[in-house]
Design an enzyme around this catalytic site. Structure first.
Site, PDB file in Angstrom:
ATOM      1  N   ASP A  79      54.311  95.433  37.762  1.00 28.91           N
ATOM      2  CA  ASP A  79      54.819  94.428  38.692  1.00 28.91           C
ATOM      3  C   ASP A  79      54.460  93.037  38.176  1.00 28.91           C
ATOM      4  OD1 ASP A  79      55.847  93.092  40.835  1.00 28.91           O
ATOM      5  OD2 ASP A  79      54.372  93.803  42.285  1.00 28.91           O
ATOM      6  N   GLY A  80      55.308  92.527  37.287  1.00 33.43           N
ATOM      7  CA  GLY A  80      55.079  91.203  36.723  1.00 33.43           C
ATOM      8  C   GLY A  80      56.055  90.165  37.220  1.00 33.43           C
ATOM      9  N   LYS A  81      57.120  90.614  37.893  1.00 32.09           N
ATOM     10  CA  LYS A  81      58.169  89.715  38.384  1.00 32.09           C
ATOM     11  C   LYS A  81      58.589  88.733  37.285  1.00 32.09           C
ATOM     12  CE  LYS A  81      56.598  90.210  43.143  1.00 32.09           C
ATOM     13  NZ  LYS A  81      55.398  91.056  42.847  1.00 32.09           N
ATOM     14  N   PHE A  82      58.839  89.296  36.119  1.00 34.35           N
ATOM     15  CA  PHE A  82      59.214  88.503  34.955  1.00 34.35           C
ATOM     16  C   PHE A  82      60.567  87.837  35.207  1.00 34.35           C
ATOM     17  CE2 PHE A  82      56.746  92.191  33.437  1.00 34.35           C
ATOM     18  CZ  PHE A  82      55.661  91.529  32.875  1.00 34.35           C
TER      19      PHE A  82
END
Length: 253
Positions: A79-82
């Site tokens: 979950d890095g919300k890149f």
């Protein structure tokens, strides 16, 4: 999505265990191992939150060790919300997949499809933010479009078309907005949704399942983070939510 669908079928679970490790650096590594060991029986997937690892000394190595500790066959979604332009996104993808060993990621679609496609490698999965679980005073996701619907609906439509090409793109849809969940499912009838917001954020499990389940009784990954991490017995907390989800699924089937 094959690894995910196989795991869901084998485990009879739609539960995603969020790993947002809090506490001091000395204790958190042991707690991560403990949570994974205690909850693996009930987990359809794990979702480590990148920020909670990067804020620690040695956090990247701790993240790698945590991903490696997950039993074979259970997918890990980083979950890095890149969300950056394509050449930068390629490097984020290398980090997530080649350095960390994740099976999937979360992506912010604000920069368009070239921020998404670099993560859509064969054998990997991408969950794109559509309608998130937070409730900001001013939300871009809720901007109304002149042709009808909202910006979040537009994001879902774009991702549906990308999934038709790549076959590994889902959506992040929060459990705190059941009406939006129903809209997302209408727009994207076949895609997988990663669903935060059950537990500490107050999402309604029954309403979420009713609005978001596919006709086959799958299609949702219900994430729980704090409610399991903070529990005295993480395994018992995971088992309780696992049972609640399956009881509701059986009623709605």
């Amino acid at each position: 999505m094959e690894k995910l669908t196989q795991r869901v079928s084998k485990s009879h679970s739609l539960l995603c265990i969020g790993l947002d490790p809090t506490g001091n650096d000395q204790s958190v590594a042991a707690r991560l191992r403990e949570v994974v060991a205690q909850t693996a029986e009930y987990a359809a997937a794990y979702k480590p939150n990148l920020a909670f690892f990067l804020s620690r000394e040695g956090g990247v190595e701790l993240l790698r060790q945590t991903v490696a500790s997950v039993p074979d066959g259970i997918p890990v979604i980083l979950d890095g919300k890149f969300g950056d332009i394509a050449n930068t996104a390629e490097h984020y993808a290398r980090f997530a997949y080649d350095v960390i060993g994740a099976d999937g990621v979360t992506v912010n679609p604000y920069m368009g499809d070239d921020a998404i496609v670099p993560f859509a490698r064969p054998g990997k999965m991408v969950f794109v933010l559509a309608k998130t679980s937070n409730k900001p005073a001013h939300s871009l996701q809720d901007v109304a479009l002149t042709r009808g619907g909202y910006l979040s609906d537009l994001a879902a439509g774009v991702c549906r078309k990308l999934d038709e090409e790549h076959h590994n793109i889902g959506l992040v849809v929060g459990a705190t907005h059941a009406d939006a969940m129903a809209r997302m499912r209408e727009i994207s009838p076949e895609q997988w949704f990663l669903v935060p917001g059950i537990g500490a954020q107050g999402g309604d499990l029954q309403a979420t399942l009713r609005a978001g389940l596919r006709a086959d009784g799958a299609g949702l990954l219900i994430n729980a983070s704090r409610s399991i991490w903070q529990a005295a017995d993480a395994g018992a907390a995971a088992r309780d939510l696992f049972q609640q989800i399956n009881e509701q699924r059986s009623v709605l089937a």
